[in-house]
Scaffold this active site. Structure first.
Site, PDB file in Angstrom:
ATOM      1  N   ALA A  65      32.713  46.361  65.662  1.00  0.00           N
ATOM      2  CA  ALA A  65      32.548  44.939  65.341  1.00  0.00           C
ATOM      3  C   ALA A  65      31.235  44.786  64.588  1.00  0.00           C
ATOM      4  O   ALA A  65      30.309  45.581  64.772  1.00  0.00           O
ATOM      5  CB  ALA A  65      32.522  44.128  66.625  1.00  0.00           C
ATOM      6  N   GLY A 109      34.589  48.696  68.266  1.00  0.00           N
ATOM      7  CA  GLY A 109      35.812  47.995  67.862  1.00  0.00           C
ATOM      8  C   GLY A 109      36.670  48.827  66.917  1.00  0.00           C
ATOM      9  O   GLY A 109      37.889  48.628  66.851  1.00  0.00           O
ATOM     10  N   GLU A 112      38.638  51.002  69.114  1.00  0.00           N
ATOM     11  CA  GLU A 112      39.610  50.131  69.789  1.00  0.00           C
ATOM     12  C   GLU A 112      40.760  49.772  68.848  1.00  0.00           C
ATOM     13  O   GLU A 112      41.924  49.745  69.247  1.00  0.00           O
ATOM     14  CB  GLU A 112      38.902  48.869  70.296  1.00  0.00           C
ATOM     15  CG  GLU A 112      37.958  49.175  71.466  1.00  0.00           C
ATOM     16  CD  GLU A 112      37.055  48.002  71.832  1.00  0.00           C
ATOM     17  OE1 GLU A 112      36.523  47.341  70.910  1.00  0.00           O
ATOM     18  OE2 GLU A 112      36.878  47.756  73.038  1.00  0.00           O
ATOM     19  N   GLU A 132      29.041  50.663  72.293  1.00  0.00           N
ATOM     20  CA  GLU A 132      28.597  49.277  72.450  1.00  0.00           C
ATOM     21  C   GLU A 132      27.379  49.154  73.346  1.00  0.00           C
ATOM     22  O   GLU A 132      26.477  48.360  73.106  1.00  0.00           O
ATOM     23  CB  GLU A 132      29.739  48.412  73.029  1.00  0.00           C
ATOM     24  CG  GLU A 132      30.899  48.155  72.077  1.00  0.00           C
ATOM     25  CD  GLU A 132      31.999  49.193  72.168  1.00  0.00           C
ATOM     26  OE1 GLU A 132      31.737  50.342  72.601  1.00  0.00           O
ATOM     27  OE2 GLU A 132      33.136  48.872  71.774  1.00  0.00           O
TER      28      GLU A 132
END
Ligand code: DAK
Length: 258
Positions: A65, A109, A112, A132
């Site tokens: 992200a 992300g 993911e 993260e």
């Protein structure tokens, strides 16, 4: 939609989506995820497409992200706008298969997103991680759940708590990726694999995907029951007749995807 962060191509029955926010290692910002949602909607609705490939560019599949975009977010904002949720889960709702061709870094992300796809083909340069925790957050797009299911609790826990990366060989060894392909051949091999899948009867491809996914979300007996009902329903399709007929007549099948 005018895409800025990705490129969409169609090759025969294969749709290819390439993330091209290369200068930011394909960090997943709001714009990119909106565009990805739009692109997948379009490929899913296109009857001429049977399978999709999602890949990155440069050094990264996606480095997570966008940390800069979320740096000063408040909780009321995140909750109010359904931050990193509203446009993050489209891949998980596709009925057609999506192959992640992971060409480089798949972090946070990005890892993911790769795990939301149906399977991962990895370049020998791919690296995976849930770092993260090193930037003061935690996985929020399924990382703690999917990683634990794919590679087991011990390794998933270590990856999420330490934030370390694993290389392609380790990822293959522990079942995160289906195969490793030399970097220069990754996209061609992903497209070749997608062409094989897209050449099979579309309804059976979609039902098979649905059945395998049940294995992750239900008990064994319920999953087998779902498989049985889906498997019985194939006799409602013209392609079942064609597949059997072609076998008996020793000729290639001509599927209508119906
Ligand atoms: N976000 C924004 N920009 C990024 C980025 C990221 N995740 N990763 C890299 N970049 C940018 C860098 O800022 C740099 O841009 P400029 O400074 O040149 O403008 C450019 O990409 C190249 O990166 P580096 O210069 O850092 O390249 P290096 O080779 O030195 O290092 C690296 C590569 C991958 C080790 C490093 O870039 C890095 O550590 N990147 C961050 C990786 C990371 O921590 N990823 C996890 C992000 S957090 C949620 C749902 C999901 C999430 C959270 C909540 N909810 C539902 C609430 C997910 C969170 C995450 O993914």
């Amino acid at each position: 939609m005018n895409y800025e962060t990705l490129k969409v191509e169609r090759r025969g029955r294969v749709g290819i989506v390439t993330l091209i926010r290369t200068e930011a290692l394909n960090a997943l910002n709001n714009r990119l995820m909106d565009e990805l949602t739009h692109a997948i909607d379009a490929l899913e609705a296109d009857e001429a497409i049977g399978c999709m490939v999602l890949t990155g560019s440069g050094r990264a599949f996606a480095a997570g992200a966008d940390i800069k975009e979320m740096a000063f977010k408040t909780y009321p904002e995140a909750f109010g706008e359904d931050f990193l949720t509203r446009n993050w889960e489209r891949v998980t709702r596709t009925r057609k298969p999506v192959i992640a061709a992971v060409n480089g870094l798949a972090l946070g992300g990005g890892c993911e997103l790769a795990m939301m796809c149906d399977f991962i083909l990895a370049s020998d340069k791919a690296r995976f991680g849930q770092p993260e925790i090193k930037v003061g957050v935690m996985p929020g797009a399924g990382g703690t759940q999917r990683l634990a299911r794919f590679i087991g609790k011990s390794k998933a826990m270590e990856m999420c708590l330490s934030g370390r990366m694993m290389d392609a060989e380790e990822a293959e060894r522990c079942g995160l990726v289906s195969r490793i392909v030399p970097d220069s051949q990754l996209l061609d091999e992903a497209i070749r694999t997608a062409e094989v899948i897209a050449g099979h009867p579309q309804p059976m491809v979609m039902m098979t995907k649905e059945a395998v996914n049940r294995a992750y979300e239900t008990t064994l007996s319920e999953g087998v029951r779902v498989e049985r009902r889906l498997a019985q329903s194939v006799f409602a399709f013209a392609d079942q007749r064609e597949g059997a007929q072609a076998f008996i007549e020793k000729r290639p099948p001509k599927y209508k995807h119906r």
